[in-house]
Design an enzyme around this catalytic site. Structure first.
Site, PDB file in Angstrom:
ATOM      1  N   GLY A 295       0.824  -1.199   0.000  1.00 19.29           N
ATOM      2  CA  GLY A 295       0.000   0.000   0.000  1.00 19.29           C
ATOM      3  C   GLY A 295       0.863   1.256   0.000  1.00 19.29           C
ATOM      4  O   GLY A 295       1.963   1.263  -0.543  1.00 19.29           O
ATOM      5  N   SER A 296       0.361   2.295   0.655  1.00 17.26           N
ATOM      6  CA  SER A 296       0.970   3.626   0.508  1.00 17.26           C
ATOM      7  C   SER A 296       2.392   3.745   1.012  1.00 17.26           C
ATOM      8  O   SER A 296       3.032   4.766   0.768  1.00 17.26           O
ATOM      9  CB  SER A 296       0.120   4.655   1.245  1.00 17.26           C
ATOM     10  OG  SER A 296      -1.212   4.523   0.848  1.00 17.26           O
ATOM     11  N   THR A 297       2.903   2.750   1.750  1.00 16.55           N
ATOM     12  CA  THR A 297       4.298   2.859   2.183  1.00 16.55           C
ATOM     13  C   THR A 297       5.247   2.815   0.986  1.00 16.55           C
ATOM     14  O   THR A 297       6.435   3.048   1.132  1.00 16.55           O
ATOM     15  CB  THR A 297       4.662   1.727   3.170  1.00 16.55           C
ATOM     16  OG1 THR A 297       4.121   0.508   2.681  1.00 16.55           O
ATOM     17  CG2 THR A 297       4.094   1.996   4.549  1.00 16.55           C
ATOM     18  N   MET A 298       4.712   2.538  -0.221  1.00 14.70           N
ATOM     19  CA  MET A 298       5.542   2.574  -1.417  1.00 14.70           C
ATOM     20  C   MET A 298       5.667   3.982  -1.984  1.00 14.70           C
ATOM     21  O   MET A 298       6.529   4.245  -2.816  1.00 14.70           O
ATOM     22  CB  MET A 298       4.937   1.681  -2.515  1.00 14.70           C
ATOM     23  CG  MET A 298       5.081   0.201  -2.320  1.00 14.70           C
ATOM     24  SD  MET A 298       6.743  -0.275  -1.954  1.00 14.70           S
ATOM     25  CE  MET A 298       7.424  -0.244  -3.567  1.00 14.70           C
TER      26      MET A 298
END
Lengths: 588, 89
Positions: A295-298
């Site tokens: 998810g958004s940790t990328m």
């Protein structure tokens, strides 16, 4: 004197008598000589074998398995000898009183013990293993024939479930089965030695007959784990998993300067000291061998990819008002904003912003950045069964796949891999190889992933995530600047994205001015209402990070509240405390 | 001549006796060495057991439970922690 000259002593013997006596003596000599010859040269091997069997002994020198400890020498796995009780049922003779007494020592019911000893079996039978040292001494004092104590090494794990996934365990044959016990089996296992000795009549050893083959004791192993941080991480993770009614979770703490793994914990977990209810699912070290869609940790990697090619600056404004359609997929934001700068895209975790950035790159450029950050490759910690995760091939990458990868879907990573990749932002662009073993600082050679400028500007973007208006206000640590990124991903179940099952994560670093620690937290399927990374994983991060910073004694880098410094006199501390408490219910 | 022989014979006997004595001492010392080695091993094992015991008693989980239940201590939440700047030396 010449006897023959004396007449008186002169004997007249018949020659046959002389011959007979002489012959007999000669015959006796011949028999003795023959016997000696027979024993000495024809029968030697047998006789010497017999003699050696009485006086010589071959002894094996037992070597026990080395100790595993944390970085401060706190034991995590120790082999210690225990006595176990064995019985030769054919030889045991018990009086009724003795049986009761033995049952009392062993803490067994007398009937049960009797039944046990009545099983007629050839050879020996284990009555109880292991005994406490006290029990062993009392049993030995009874001196019952047929009962014997046998010494065996048993491995104990004093940290029990707290460090279970990293340390792993051994099987009954002392072979490492999981974790570090398996990865460093050759080093930990001892090699038993041998000596050949001569013993006297009383059984004392008198001397070595051959050079002693010294037993090689198993090597000790100092892990990179810090038990204080490990315990804190484990406890906070367990608390968060319970509070959020989650299925599981994982946490990884890395020293950003040296690449050492300071703590790693997963839930569900097992107790390595008691493997009666062995469940392979609990033994899995999920943070290392399982992957998930991050998810958004990328998004920080998407931002870094466009920043390093000069396509955007942290202040570039992106229009995020309209819904964005890539291929046949509509990209949307949970909280829509008309327009955001690149920094705000990270701060507020805008999918549209991230996709718009990623679409300015060619697939090769995007995948190149992800590969450099270590995605799709084993993180190289040396842990058995490490997952490499999966990044799609740039040549066949469809636009919609590139778009979803920008916000961390359609790509799989392990938690350890994610934490490792964030080292590039923490370390001004350099990633240091991971290690489960304690490392000396001079051993470390990093690998450049981003330029220092790019790493620093992404880091300062991530710092705004924990500021007012960011997605992870609850990841703040008092006194320190914290940079990080939240992730909330829909779980992929049977190839479909589930509508109500999430993976909430937070990866962050502190002190942000010169990060020392990276903490990555992942909570699997929080079901108690909250599911955003910032509110589920953020507080775990804050607690663990605060504890790690405190136990390493790192100086605070956040500006202190000025009122406290300029105060000329110290007022009553109790009143001040109350006033502060009401004024600052939450730190800004 | 016979005096020299006598003297040599006496020296020979003395040497033989001292050899026996030395051998005896060597064996006694060897037995003692073995005993001490065994003792060292026992102590080593005991040390391991004590370490195990120590880490069991001093385990973080046990201390935390005791601090919470017996002493009534709590971990302060983060918003109740304030950082103070260290005064410059």
């Amino acid at each position: 004197m010449n006897y023959h000259s004396k007449k008186l002593l002169k004997l007249h013997l018949a020659p046959w008598r002389m011959a007979t006596v002489g012959g007999l003596i000669m015959a006796g000599l011949a028999v003795v000589g023959g016997r000696a010859f027979y024993l000495q040269s024809l029968h030697t091997d047998y006789l010497q074998g017999k003699g050696n069997a009485v006086a010589n002994r071959n002894m094996t020198l037992p070597a026990h398995r080395g100790m595993v400890s944390d970085r401060n020498g706190e034991p995590l796995a120790i082999s210690t000898p225990v006595e176990s009780l064995w019985a030769r049922t054919a030889e045991t003779r018990f009086s009724e009183a003795e049986l009761t007494r033995l049952a009392d020592i062993l803490g067994m019911a007398p009937d049960k013990l009797k039944l046990r000893l009545q099983t007629r079996k050839k050879g020996e039978l284990s009555v109880q293993r292991p005994l406490t040292p006290d029990q062993a001494a009392r049993v030995a004092a009874m001196g019952v024939p047929g009962l014997s104590l046998r010494r065996e090494y048993r491995r104990y794990y004093p940290a029990a479930d707290v460090a279970a996934h990293v340390v792993g365990f051994t099987n009954v044959d002392d072979l490492g089965q999981e974790g570090v016990e398996r990865a460093y089996q050759d080093w930990l296992a001892g090699k038993s030695g041998e000596r050949h000795v001569l013993r006297d009549r009383r059984g004392n050893m008198i001397r070595d007959l051959e050079p002693v083959k010294i037993a090689q004791m198993g090597g000790n192993l100092a892990l990179s784990l810090d038990m204080r941080i490990q315990y804190l991480a484990h406890r906070e993770l367990a608390a968060a998993v319970t509070a959020n009614q989650a299925k599981g979770g994982g946490i990884v703490v890395i020293d950003a300067k040296t690449g050492e793994i300071l703590a790693l914990s997963n839930l569900p977990v097992f107790n390595p000291n008691n493997r009666r209810n062995y469940d392979p699912q609990r033994v899995r070290n999920r943070a290392v061998i399982d992957t998930f869609e991050p998810g958004s940790t990328m998004k920080p990697f998407t931002a870094a990819a466009v920043l390093e090619r000069g396509l955007f600056t942290p202040q570039s404004v992106i229009n995020t008002s309209d819904g964005l359609i890539v291929g046949n997929k509509r990209i949307r934001d949970e909280h829509p904003h008309p327009s955001l700068t690149v920094t705000e895209v990270i701060q507020k975790s805008s999918n549209i912003g991230a996709v718009k950035m990623a679409m300015t790159l060619t697939p090769e450029q995007f995948c190149d950045t992800l590969h450099r950050a270590g995605f799709g490759q084993k993180p190289g910690s040396g842990f058995p069964g490490e997952a490499s995760g999966h990044v799609r091939n740039a040549k066949t990458l469809k636009p919609v796949e590139q778009a979803t990868m920008a916000y961390g879907h359609g790509i799989s990573v392990s938690l350890l891999q994610l934490a490792r990749a964030y080292m590039a932002f923490a370390n001004d662009g350099e990633v240091v190889p991971l290690s489960f073993l304690r490392r000396e600082p001079q051993e470390v050679i990093g690998e450049r992933v981003f330029s220092p400028q790019v790493a620093r500007s992404v880091r300062s973007m991530m710092e705004t995530v924990t500021h007012e208006g960011g997605t992870a206000v609850r990841a703040q640590v008092p006194g320190y600047r914290v940079a990080g990124k939240t992730g909330t991903a829909h779980k992929l179940i049977d190839g479909q994205y589930s509508a109500d099952r999430y993976i909430a994560s937070f990866v962050g670093m502190a002190p942000a001015s010169d990060p020392r620690f990276i903490v990555a937290v992942m909570i699997d399927e929080p079901m108690a209402g909250a599911y955003f990374g910032g509110s589920v994983a953020g507080p775990v991060f804050a607690q663990v990070m605060a504890g790690a910073l405190r136990s390493f004694g790192l100086p605070p880098d956040a500006p202190l509240e000025p009122a406290r410094i300029t105060q000329p006199t110290l007022p009553n501390p109790i009143q001040t405390h109350k006033a502060e408490a009401t004024k600052n219910g939450r730190p800004a | 001549m016979s005096r020299v022989n006598m003297a040599l014979a006496l020296i020979l006997i003395a040497c033989a006796l001292s050899l026996i004595n030395a051998q005896h001492h060597a064996r006694k010392n060897f037995v003692e060495l073995e005993r001490l080695k065994k003792e060292a091993r026992t102590l080593d094992e005991e040390w391991g057991q004590l370490r195990l015991e120590q880490s069991t008693w001093a385990g973080s989980a046990r201390i935390e439970t005791m601090a919470r239940t017996q002493l009534g201590l709590i971990t302060p939440s983060l918003d109740r922690i304030r950082m103070e700047g260290a005064s410059p030396p």
